[in-house]
Design an enzyme around this catalytic site. Structure first.
Site, PDB file in Angstrom:
ATOM      1  N   LEU A   1      59.785  46.000  71.937  1.00  0.00           N
ATOM      2  CA  LEU A   1      58.443  44.814  71.941  1.00  0.00           C
ATOM      3  C   LEU A   1      57.218  45.875  71.579  1.00  0.00           C
ATOM      4  O   LEU A   1      56.750  46.561  72.454  1.00  0.00           O
ATOM      5  CB  LEU A   1      58.414  44.757  73.443  1.00  0.00           C
ATOM      6  CG  LEU A   1      59.497  43.791  73.995  1.00  0.00           C
ATOM      7  CD1 LEU A   1      59.157  43.439  75.455  1.00  0.00           C
ATOM      8  CD2 LEU A   1      59.584  42.495  73.129  1.00  0.00           C
ATOM      9  N   HIS A   2      56.870  45.857  70.175  1.00  0.00           N
ATOM     10  CA  HIS A   2      55.964  46.545  69.756  1.00  0.00           C
ATOM     11  C   HIS A   2      54.533  46.201  70.313  1.00  0.00           C
ATOM     12  O   HIS A   2      53.837  47.177  70.945  1.00  0.00           O
ATOM     13  CB  HIS A   2      55.763  46.419  68.328  1.00  0.00           C
ATOM     14  CG  HIS A   2      57.100  46.587  67.447  1.00  0.00           C
ATOM     15  ND1 HIS A   2      57.763  47.526  67.061  1.00  0.00           N
ATOM     16  CD2 HIS A   2      57.865  45.499  67.063  1.00  0.00           C
ATOM     17  CE1 HIS A   2      58.852  47.463  66.389  1.00  0.00           C
ATOM     18  NE2 HIS A   2      59.081  46.216  66.249  1.00  0.00           N
TER      19      HIS A   2
END
Length: 313
Positions: free
Chosen positions: A242-243
């Protein structure tokens, strides 16, 4: 401490959508002044639409969404449908948004807001290519010194590249814009792949979203389940990184992250390493530090925060 005023600049993208939801679920910590869309993961016509879909999912039809630049400053647009799907939010079926897109251009909204708010009180959170931010700085140089901080997702050092062997996608799409932003002199916090690849949405973490038994929880679990297929195949990882939510999590709970204040330059001329973030992690040059470049996070703490805040929506 009063909530921090921010503008999210974005190209949704499943992980962008989760970052927006994290901000909207944290009103005691964050006042979201508006959302500017940029071309990146998918073309602008889809990124601005997706931003409105996310706001409606959170019940925030009052949130102002602006369309910004539809192409990089000097290059043809490169997109990432191979990761995010044709719509950018592939996975669950979603209705078209009913809330309006604002008439004002996103770059003009950025300029107007930075001029209207007290100097040093607005943080910019770019989680896509940096085109809108650079365009605003070029069009209105007076706003640069009014920015409190820029907290962005982009770049890499130890992980190197995800769109080319040398470059991370957000920086690669518009390296000229990144060069302007990194050279602007604004306090800069960078969430590179080195951090975001440690924020893995593993099965138990996705189950926690699903077990909320809410529309938001169901949507986030569906997005991550779709999104992870690419990363599992490419990296052999246990889930999707989950950048983009890392940027918002940093604003809420900065002690989740560790990094160094170093010099980071952007490569704009080499065919081989175009878009590379040349991070002087070991401080082997005398170039002045211009960014706090993160390389580690407390993943369990990150997902605890994310789950708790999404459950509020």
């Amino acid at each position: 401490m009063p909530p921090r005023k921010i503008i999210i600049d974005t190209d949704p993208g499943q992980d962008d959508a989760i970052a927006i939801l994290l901000a909207l679920g944290s009103p005691d910590d964050i006042t979201l002044l508006g959302i500017t869309a940029v071309a990146g993961n998918v073309p602008l016509s889809l990124t601005e639409k997706n931003a409105r879909i996310v706001c409606e999912l959170a019940g925030r039809t009052d949130m102002k969404v602006f369309a910004g630049c539809d192409a990089p400053l000097k290059r043809k647009l490169v997109t990432a449908e191979h990761v995010h799907g044709k719509t950018g939010l592939d996975g669950p079926v979603m209705d078209d948004p009913t809330m309006p897109l604002q008439d004002q251009h996103g770059v003009d909204f950025l300029i107007e807001t930075l001029r209207a708010e007290p100097s040093g009180s607005v943080t910019l959170c770019p989680i896509g290519p940096l085109t809108n931010i650079a365009a605003a700085f070029q069009k209105a140089p007076d706003v640069v010194e009014r920015v409190q901080e820029i907290v962005l997702m982009g770049g890499a050092y130890f992980q190197v590249g995800n769109i080319t062997p040398a470059a991370e996608f957000n920086i690669y799409v518009d390296p000229e814009a990144a060069k302007i932003v990194f050279g602007a002199g604004v306090p800069l916090v960078v969430m590179p792949l080195d951090v975001t690849h440690k924020a893995l949405a593993t099965k138990s973490r996705v189950d926690a979203f699903r077990n909320m038994n809410t529309k938001v929880g169901d949507m986030v679990s569906a997005w991550t389940s779709f999104f992870e297929r690419f990363d599992k195949e490419k990296y052999g990882s246990a889930g999707a990184p989950l950048h983009d939510p890392c940027t918002i999590a940093y604003l809420i709970q900065p002690d989740l992250f560790k990094g160094r204040h170093i010099n980071v330059e952007i490569e704009t001329t080499s065919d081989l390493t175009l878009g590379m973030t040349v991070a002087d992690w070991w401080r082997v040059t005398d170039r002045p530090a211009n960014a706090t470049f993160m390389n580690d996070l407390d993943a369990d703490g990150f997902f605890a925060l994310l789950t708790e805040r999404l459950a509020r929506l």
